[in-house]
Structures are given as structure tokens and as C-alpha cells.
Design a protein around this motif. Structure first.
Motif, PDB file in Angstrom:
ATOM      1  N   GLY A   1       0.809  -1.211   0.000  1.00 28.68           N
ATOM      2  CA  GLY A   1       0.000   0.000   0.000  1.00 28.68           C
ATOM      3  C   GLY A   1       0.839   1.255   0.000  1.00 28.68           C
ATOM      4  N   VAL A   2       0.165   2.364   0.297  1.00 29.35           N
ATOM      5  CA  VAL A   2       0.805   3.675   0.295  1.00 29.35           C
ATOM      6  C   VAL A   2       0.339   4.446   1.523  1.00 29.35           C
ATOM      7  CG1 VAL A   2       1.133   5.834  -0.970  1.00 29.35           C
ATOM      8  CG2 VAL A   2       0.822   3.710  -2.235  1.00 29.35           C
ATOM      9  N   ALA A   3       1.274   5.121   2.174  1.00 29.35           N
ATOM     10  CA  ALA A   3       0.925   6.071   3.232  1.00 29.35           C
ATOM     11  C   ALA A   3       1.029   7.472   2.644  1.00 29.35           C
ATOM     12  CB  ALA A   3       1.871   5.930   4.418  1.00 29.35           C
ATOM     13  N   VAL A   4      -0.016   8.286   2.839  1.00 27.93           N
ATOM     14  CA  VAL A   4      -0.114   9.588   2.183  1.00 27.93           C
ATOM     15  C   VAL A   4      -0.533  10.655   3.181  1.00 27.93           C
ATOM     16  CG1 VAL A   4      -1.182  10.873   0.294  1.00 27.93           C
ATOM     17  CG2 VAL A   4      -0.843   8.420   0.073  1.00 27.93           C
ATOM     18  N   LEU A   5       0.120  11.783   3.130  1.00 26.69           N
ATOM     19  CA  LEU A   5      -0.322  12.928   3.928  1.00 26.69           C
ATOM     20  C   LEU A   5      -1.476  13.638   3.239  1.00 26.69           C
ATOM     21  CD1 LEU A   5       2.925  14.610   5.275  1.00 26.69           C
ATOM     22  CD2 LEU A   5       1.156  13.418   6.581  1.00 26.69           C
TER      23      LEU A   5
END
Length: 614
Positions: free
Chosen positions: A610-614
Motif C-alpha cells: 500500500g501507500v501512506a499519504v499525507l
């Protein structure tokens, strides 16, 4: 010998009221753009139009082959549908993309029965007519995709040769050609005997009526040399990293003759992806009776990927080839999610709710989801699968997709088909703003590829992916499953991963192993610079009851949102498939991933990315 199972007929999931007879679509904007069809046979005709001042769009130009016509080549006899007019524009619009569709008609019956130069005249007329239709500055900026069937591919290739030779006249047009879709097009190089045999077989099997004409046969030998020269000269024009080529070839014979086999249809270029379309012959490879038809799916997928690539390149060109960073909160990539069905309870996550499908075998939520804040242009929207709940008695069939993407909303599609029995599917979505050109995305699948394996050898399919533009260094890349079709009779074993990532692309690896029978898989991929300060690629991770994914030190100043998806499944058959991953807690340093299973589900290993996004 063991073979990945053959895909079963897809059950129609769409509401048939949405797809009435030609000229009566439900989408009002599409009605306005279907022109009155001309009774003329020769010329450049419009199947789907756009406003002259619309620049963010694609020009699609279809060219028929020997014995064809600008209408009849693309019309399915049974359904009376023309896929270039009745399916393709609506599908692209549902994804927030626009295209004008043109179809070129010429005297294909006489193209080889007269002078050697006749094919040159037809090709140059195509260029002149197309140039005349691109009169406004907005139209001139549109990328061009050629779709060609049979000998129409030779006409297109000759047009490219002329455009290069007469660059002062056609140079601007040539530079906008970004892709080709070849359907049963012969690319046989300098083999004169092949060209002679090819035209005789096509004209005979399609019952054109002039193959026995002595004048036709006399001129054919000279024209065979011309066709061979065109094929040879066009290679250097087509072999370019800026051009996408998708080649499709037939599987079935006509009157015991395979008109264009794989060796004839495939160019063997690095920028080419070649695929067989099963259950098609030389006549039917360009006709599709329904947009759900399995013969159409590989072609639609190719056109959509080409459209994404072409419009991305156009965006860079219109912005002076520079990569524009987001300038406002509207241009930041962000994750938003929410329940899609009241019939299935949702597990509320810290910063990420779940997307749910209906609890029915053909479950599909049609409600539109609105973005928190509107965009200036439609964003890219990605969707994942992070929850599966299926019966043990039917195949595992699940798909996640999006449609009808606009600047203010989109429609998520979470669905099953055929005899699959689904209790629940969920996932989350990721919005990528149109201004963020560092993030590149796409989809690849195994449709039409050889899936033969043995008991001693795992199944491996590798698809090369070229980035739309190169990175300064090898980027972060994640891949995850978005479509699964697996037999109930064997364990569900599948994996997708990115291998050999470079500045210009990577290898997308599909894998199954042991006794599994997987009919098809599809994966979505996301790439972005490793030093991108508002995104972080979550590593491919084996999940347990509670799994901690740590972020690099000082990467985030506040808790990010996390987009999760399955990348690896190894689940026992004969028991329920009941698995779910979710973000239970997240802060600036790590995310706590929860994993749930219920019923009698038994699994060996589950992995997520997955991706962690601000």
C-alpha cells in the motif's frame, strides 16, 4: 501437463437499460455527440465528436482492411453494435477521459488491383483528411491513436512513412501519433511470397469476388513487393519509446486457413505488447457484440492504458514539459473512503473507512462518491481489495474498478460475476490529483496470455511496464490485485510484485503455484519518487493478528492515511474465503494493521502492500 483454467463466460452485470439500441444511450452528452452517419463509402467519418476547443482529449482513427468499410468492419452482425461508436466513447467518459472517434473509408477492393502506387495514394489521402479535421489549436494538440484491422495496418504504416518523408507538410501530425492498436495486421517484412499468399487468401475467404480476376493477379505480384517495402521501412518509424504498440492476433481459422498467424502479426519490438484474442478469426477480431465480451476486454484494456499514457504526455507538453508540483490543497494526492452499501456493516478505521459491495452474487454499488473538495480536472482514482468474503462452493471471482470520474465525484465498482457466491468485498480508494505528475499509475493483466504450466513448475507471467516519463532514479513501485478469477477446486494461490525497477520501467510479475487453477489476474501499480515527502510505499508485508508497519524516521509530521491492498494470497479451497485487513491505528511513526478471518477460512499466508499519504 496442467493449464490455468479457461475463463468462463462473464455474466452481464450492467443494467441493460443503460445500453439500449444504437442512438439511444442513457448519457445525454453522448447523444449530442453521435453524428448523423453518412451513406458515402469513402472519406473520414465521425463516429463520436467533441467540441473543437477541447484540447485535453484523444483523436482515435480507425482504418479498415481489405474488403472492409468504415462502418461494416467494426459492426457486430448479431448485436448490430459498432464498438467504436457504442461502447468505447462511453467507457472512456466513465473514466473521466474524452476521445473523438473517426473512421477512414477507402476503396479497399481496388487498392491492390490497379497501380502499384495506389496504396500510397490512399495513405496520403488519410493524412490530408486527418490534417483537415484538426484545424483548431486545441485539436492540433490532441494525441493520435490509430486502430487498424488487417491491411488497414499497412495503410497506416505507409502514412507514417509519408509523414516522415514529408515532414514539412505532415511533421506536426506525425509528432502527435502516440499509439497503434493492430488487429490481425500482417507484419511480414520482405517475404514477397507471404504478401502474395495473404492477399489471395483474404480476398478468397472474405468472398470479395476479384481474387480470380486475371488483372488483379497480374498486379498483385508488383504490389507484393510494395507491401514488403512498406513493412520494412516502417519499422524504424514505429520503434520508438514514445510510441505504444498493442498487437492482437487471431486464434481461429477461416475455411481451414489461419489468415494472419502469430509469426506474421507480431513486430517483436520492445515497445510492443502482443496478445492473442481467443475465439476470434480474421473477420471477427475487430467486431465485438458487447462491452462485457471476453474478446473485447483485452482491446479495451489496451486502449484505456494508451489513453492514460497519451493524455499524461499531453499534460506535460502543454505545461512546457515540466513536472508541475501541486500548488494548492486541491492538487494534493489524498485518500478518502466511506461505506458504499448499507447492507454490510463497516469496520471504522482510524483514518480510512471501507468500501463495500452489495452482498449478492452480482453485487455492485452504483452510488456516486463525492470528493471532499472539487478538482479543476478529473483526478486519477485507484481502488483496492482489502476484504473478501466468499462461499467455498463456487469460484473466487472479485474485481475492483472505478467509473464516471469527474472533478467532483466518481463511482466505485466492486463486483463478482458468473456463479461466484459473494458475501462481501471491500477496499479503499486513493485520489491522485491531475497536477501531481510524479505519481504514475497503470494496470496490467494476464488476459490472452499463455498460462500453461506443469506440476513441477510454477506459473510465471511477466509484463514489462514502461513509465510514461523517466525518473531521475529508480522510483518506489507497489503492485496489488484488483481482479481475481480462481477455481473452487484448487487452493487459491496468487501473487503480484514489481521486479527489476529502473528509471524507465519495471517487470510486473504474476505468479501462481502448486495445484492452483487461476483463470485470470489483473494488477494495478503505482510509482513515485522515493524522496517524495508526502508519500511512502508500504513494503510487501506478511500480515498477522496485529502487524506494525514502521515509516522512515521523520518522514511524516502528522499521521498519514494508509491505502491497503492484497498482493499475495495462499488460501485453502473447500472452505470459506473470509479475510480482511484494515488500519487500526496510525501515527507519525507507524501504522498498526489489523487482520481478521472468520467462518472456517484456512490460509497459509496473506500479504499486503500500500501507500501512506499525507
Amino acid at each position: 501437463m496442467k493449464r490455468w483454467g479457461r475463463r468462463k463466460e462473464l455474466r452481464v452485470l450492467k443494467n441493460q437499460d443503460d445500453f439500449e439500441a444504437i442512438g439511444k444511450p442513457e448519457v445525454s452528452t453522448l447523444v449530442d455527440r453521435i453524428p448523423h452517419e453518412s451513406e458515402e463509402e469513402y472519406g473520414l467519418f465521425t463516429l463520436h465528436d467533441l467540441p473543437h476547443d477541447q484540447s485535453s482529449a484523444l483523436d482515435i482513427v480507425a482504418v479498415h482492411g481489405l474488403g472492409g468499410g468504415w462502418r461494416k468492419t467494426w459492426n457486430d452482425a448479431e448485436s448490430r453494435k459498432n464498438w467504436l461508436r457504442d461502447y468505447l466513447p462511453r467507457q472512456l467518459e466513465s473514466q473521466g477521459r474524452q476521445a473523438r472517434v473517426l473512421s477512414y473509408g477507402y476503396n479497399s477492393g481496388g487498392i491492390l488491383s490497379k497501380a502499384v502506387g495506389n496504396i500510397d495514394d490512399v495513405a496520403q489521402e488519410l493524412l490530408v483528411r486527418l490534417q483537415g479535421r484538426r484545424s483548431s489549436s486545441a485539436e492540433k494538440s490532441r494525441p493520435i491513436l490509430f486502430i487498424a484491422h488487417s491491411l488497414g495496418g499497412v495503410v497506416v504504416k505507409k502514412a507514417m512513412i509519408i509523414a516522415h518523408e514529408r515532414s514539412s507538410k505532415f511533421g506536426d501530425l506525425r509528432d502527435k501519433v502516440q499509439a497503434f492498436v493492430f488487429l490481425g495486421v500482417p507484419h511480414k517484412g520482405s517475404d514477397l511470397a507471404f504478401w502474395y499468399k495473404y492477399v489471395i487468401e483474404v480476398s478468397t475467404n472474405l468472398q470479395m469476388g476479384f481474387a480470380g480476376n486475371p488483372n488483379f493477379v497480374a498486379h498483385l505480384q508488383k504490389n507484393s513487393e510494395n507491401l514488403a517495402n512498406i513493412s520494412t521501412q516502417s519499422i524504424e518509424r514505429l520503434q520508438s519509446p514514445t510510441i505504444d504498440i498493442r498487437t492482437f492476433y487471431e486464434s481461429d481459422k477461416i475455411l481451414n486457413q489461419l489468415i494472419v498467424d502469430k509469426s506474421s502479426a507480431v513486430l517483436n519490438l520492445q515497445n510492443e505488447i502482443a496478445t492473442q484474442i481467443s475465439s476470434t478469426n480474421h473477420r471477427t477480431i475487430c467486431k465485438f457484440g458487447a462491452e462485457e465480451a471476453q474478446t473485447y476486454q483485452p482491446v479495451w484494456n489496451a486502449i484505456f492504458e494508451i489513453t492514460e499514457h497519451a493524455l499524461f504526455q499531453q499534460h506535460l507538453t502543454l505545461n512546457n514539459h515540466s513536472v508541475q508540483k501541486p500548488s494548492s490543497i486541491l492538487e494534493l494526492p489524498r485518500i478518502k473512503a466511506g461505506k458504499l452499501s448499507p447492507h454490510v456493516s463497516t469496520y471504522e478505521c482510524s483514518r480510512n473507512n471501507a468500501l463495500y459491495a452489495e452482498r449478492t452474487p452480482t453485487g455492485r454499488d452504483k452510488r456516486t462518491r463525492k470528493f471532499t473538495k472539487a478538482y479543476l480536472e478529473p483526478p486519477r482514482v485507484l481502488i483496492s481489495i482489502s476484504h473478501l468474503d466468499f462461499s467455498p462452493h463456487q469460484p473466487l471471482r472479485a474485481r475492483a474498478n472505478v467509473s464516471e470520474v469527474t472533478p467532483v465525484s466518481f463511482r466505485p465498482l466492486l463486483e463478482t460475476w458468473a456463479d461466484s457466491q459473494c458475501y462481501g468485498i471491500s477496499g479503499s480508494w486513493l485520489e491522485i490529483a491531475p497536477g501531481d505528475t510524479d505519481v504514475q499509475t497503470g494496470r496490467c493483466n494476464t488476459f490472452g496470455l499463455d498460462k500453461t504450466t506443469t506440476d513441477e513448475q510454477d506459473m510465471h507471467i511477466i509484463r514489462h511496464v514502461s513509465f510514461y516519463h523517466k525518473y531521475e532514479e529508480a522510483p518506489s513501485v507497489i503492485c496489488y490485485l484488483v481482479s481475481i478469477d480462481s477455481s473452487k477446486d484448487r487452493n487459491h494461490r496468487m501473487q503480484v510484485e514489481a521486479l527489476s525497477t529502473t528509471k524507465s520501467g519495471f517487470e510486473l510479475h504474476f505468479r501462481s503455484w502448486a495445484d492452483s487453477i487461476v483463470y485470470e489476474l489483473e494488477a494495478e501499480w503505482v510509482a513515485f519518487s522515493k524522496d517524495k515527502d508526502d508519500m511512502y510505499a508500504l513494503p510487501d508485508t506478511i500480515v498477522g493478528a496485529n502487524t506494525i508497519l514502521r515509516f522512515p524516521e521523520k518522514r511524516f509530521e502528522r499521521p498519514p492515511a494508509c491505502f491497503l491492498a492484497f498482493s499475495y494470497l495462499d488460501i485453502t479451497s473447500g472452505q470459506h474465503v473470509s479475510i480482511k485487513v484494515s488500519v487500526q491505528d496510525v501515527n507519525e511513526a507507524f501504522a498498526l494493521i489489523g487482520f481478521e478471518t472468520w467462518n472456517d477460512c484456512h490460509f497459509w499466508q496473506i500479504r499486503v502492500t500500500g501507500v501512506a499519504v499525507l
